[in-house]
Design an enzyme around this catalytic site. Structure first.
Site, PDB file in Angstrom:
ATOM      1  N   ASP A  13      78.483  54.063  13.721  1.00 50.54           N
ATOM      2  CA  ASP A  13      78.013  53.103  14.727  1.00 50.54           C
ATOM      3  C   ASP A  13      76.629  53.424  15.272  1.00 50.54           C
ATOM      4  O   ASP A  13      76.324  53.155  16.434  1.00 50.54           O
ATOM      5  CB  ASP A  13      79.019  53.010  15.900  1.00 50.54           C
ATOM      6  N   HIS A  41      79.361  46.564  11.176  1.00 45.90           N
ATOM      7  CA  HIS A  41      77.897  46.661  11.212  1.00 45.90           C
ATOM      8  C   HIS A  41      77.367  45.413  11.923  1.00 45.90           C
ATOM      9  O   HIS A  41      77.380  44.319  11.364  1.00 45.90           O
ATOM     10  CB  HIS A  41      77.330  46.770   9.784  1.00 45.90           C
ATOM     11  N   THR A  42      76.915  45.606  13.151  1.00 40.26           N
ATOM     12  CA  THR A  42      76.507  44.458  13.964  1.00 40.26           C
ATOM     13  C   THR A  42      75.074  44.071  13.662  1.00 40.26           C
ATOM     14  O   THR A  42      74.180  44.912  13.664  1.00 40.26           O
ATOM     15  CB  THR A  42      76.622  44.806  15.462  1.00 40.26           C
TER      16      THR A  42
END
Ligand code: GDP
Ligand code: IMO
Ligand code: MG
Length: 423
Positions: A13, A41-42
């Site tokens: 993250d 996975h933003t």
């Protein structure tokens, strides 16, 4: 042409998705090289906010070929859901490919993940319950099914029969419901109808990209501290997020990799169990969590938070052969008066370790040694050049770079695509 591996340099993250989305604007190919839908996975850009689980983060550039590589474990059901959600947002998925050799993560892997976690009693790993461990275990045991098997129905049927003999035993021992082979085969045929045209031998594709000097990004999942071999075993994932595995998982020669970018947050977070020496259990940890929005992109679990760990980064940098750092979430530290950095671990016998991670049992016993840096107390969200950063922020970044022993290539000061710059 450059082949760049982008890897998590902490506990996951770190912001890999946003870095890859930024770099993919100029990439021809992005290949996810390990992991499965445990990833979150933003990416935030003109297409909105998306948490990608299996689909590579280059998917927002229509000119980029996005490949789910051989080193991955692919849950076709969750891939189809992810594809539907991106299509709904108006994205074209014509350039999405799946390696024939990638393992297929079956519904029974999720069942086993849940049953195995509960069988661990108090000593859980804190998995994402996505079936990752059981799927990689089957791969190593040679009883896994692969995505390419969907294209060979007779072969698939016999592989499935074979796998279920052991799987159903395991499920029954652990107190679960056995799986019906015929129903699962029918589900596989649905997957074949919906995904079959995307399942390809990726070797010619990648070879063509290399032969034509194209820009290739290798996308890692998680981070080195949860690497199966080099992380805090057994509180790790079941694949290798380190750069050494990138070539194998993506399917290109090891010597083809030119750059390795280690993505690091300006502080530390971890989700899941196991030792995490810099974890803060006080209001400072709570403040990092709330200001950083530190909740899992896949499971929504609160992330454990702490100051930057200079011992872990030195280890991560060396193991990965990193050529540069991408530092994310600098803006989260904007309001802090004092920022601490862990620069060593003291062992119970007084010995201080600075550049290698002790193994798991010892890690529970270390005391982190901190130094203090002055905060900058001003917003960095609009900084777009190194020179725009307050001098205290530059000094802080300089120290992180010194601890890692490598230069800083990128700094990110917000989650939006444009809130990032090259140093
Ligand atoms: P990944 O798994 O490594 O891709 O990282 P995640 O997406 O799980 O977690 C990173 C989180 O931080 C996401 O919510 C991102 O939108 C956000 N993020 C990434 N970079 C920045 C940044 O520089 N500043 C801020 N405020 N948020 C960021
Ligand atoms: P991204 O790619 C953070 C953690 C889990 C658990 C351990 C094993 O978004 O950085 P698994 O489900 O893989 O068997 O869980 O690894 N974990 C992650 N932590 N980010 C992730 O992915 C993670 N994927 C797995 O919390 O401790
Ligand atoms: Mg994530």
């Amino acid at each position: 042409m450059t082949v760049t591996a982008i890897v998590g340099a902490q506990w996951g993250d770190e912001g890999k998705g946003r870095i890859i989305d930024y770099l993919a604007q100029n990439a021809d190919v992005v290949i996810r090289f390990q992991g499965g839908d445990n990833a979150g996975h933003t990416v935030i850009n003109e297409h909105g906010k998306h948490a990608l689980h299996l689909i590579p983060s280059g998917i927002f550039n229509p000119n980029t070929a996005n490949i789910i590589g051989t080193g991955c474990v692919v849950n076709p059901q969750s891939l189809l859901e992810e594809m539907a959600s991106l299509s709904k947002a108006g994205l074209a998925l014509d350039n999405l490919w799946i390696s024939t050799r990638a393992q297929m993560l079956m519904p029974y892997h999720r069942t086993l993940d849940v049953l195995e976690e509960s069988a661990r009693g108090k000593d859980t790993i804190g998995t994402t319950k996505r079936g990752i461990g059981p799927a990689y275990a089957d791969k190593a045991a040679r009883s896994g099914l692969r995505m390419g098997d969907l294209l060979q129905p007779d072969w698939l049927e016999s592989r499935l029969d074979n796998a279920l003999q052991t799987v159903n035993h395991k499920i029954e021992i652990l107190g679960g419901e056995p799986v019906d082979g015929a129903a699962l085969y029918a589900l596989c045929m649905e997957f074949q109808a919906k995904l079959g045209s995307r399942i390809v031998d990726t070797v010619p594709l990648v070879r063509h990209a290399i032969d034509h000097q194209q820009e290739i990004l290798l996308e890692g999942q998680l981070g080195v501290m949860r690497d199966l071999d080099w992380g805090i075993y057994p509180y790790v994932t079941s694949s290798n997020p380190t750069a050494s595995f990138a070539s194998s998982g993506a399917g290109l020669p090891a010597r083809a990799i030119d750059r390795v970018i280690g993505v690091v947050k300006a502080y530390s977070t971890a989700v899941g169990d196991g030792p995490f020496p810099v974890e803060l259990h006080d209001e400072m940890g709570e403040r990092l969590r709330s200001e950083g929005g530190e909740y899992g992109a896949t499971t929504g679990r609160p992330r454990r938070c702490g100051w930057f760990d200079g011992v872990a980064i030195r280890y991560a940098s060396w193991l990965n052969g990193m050529t540069g750092l991408a530092i994310t979430k600098l803006d989260i530290l904007d309001s802090f008066d004092v920022i601490k950095v862990c620069v060593g671990y003291q062992l119970p016998d007084g010995q201080v370790i600075r550049d290698s991670m002790p193994d798991t049992p010892l890690l529970y016993k270390v005391t982190p040694l901190y130094e203090e840096w002055a905060g900058w107390k001003t917003s960095t969200a609009n900084c777009r050049h190194w020179g725009d950063l307050p001098k205290e922020a530059r000094a802080y970044i300089h120290r992180l770079s010194e601890l890692a022993g490598i230069k800083v290539d990128y700094v990110s000061v917000g989650a939006q695509r444009e809130q990032m710059f090259e140093v």
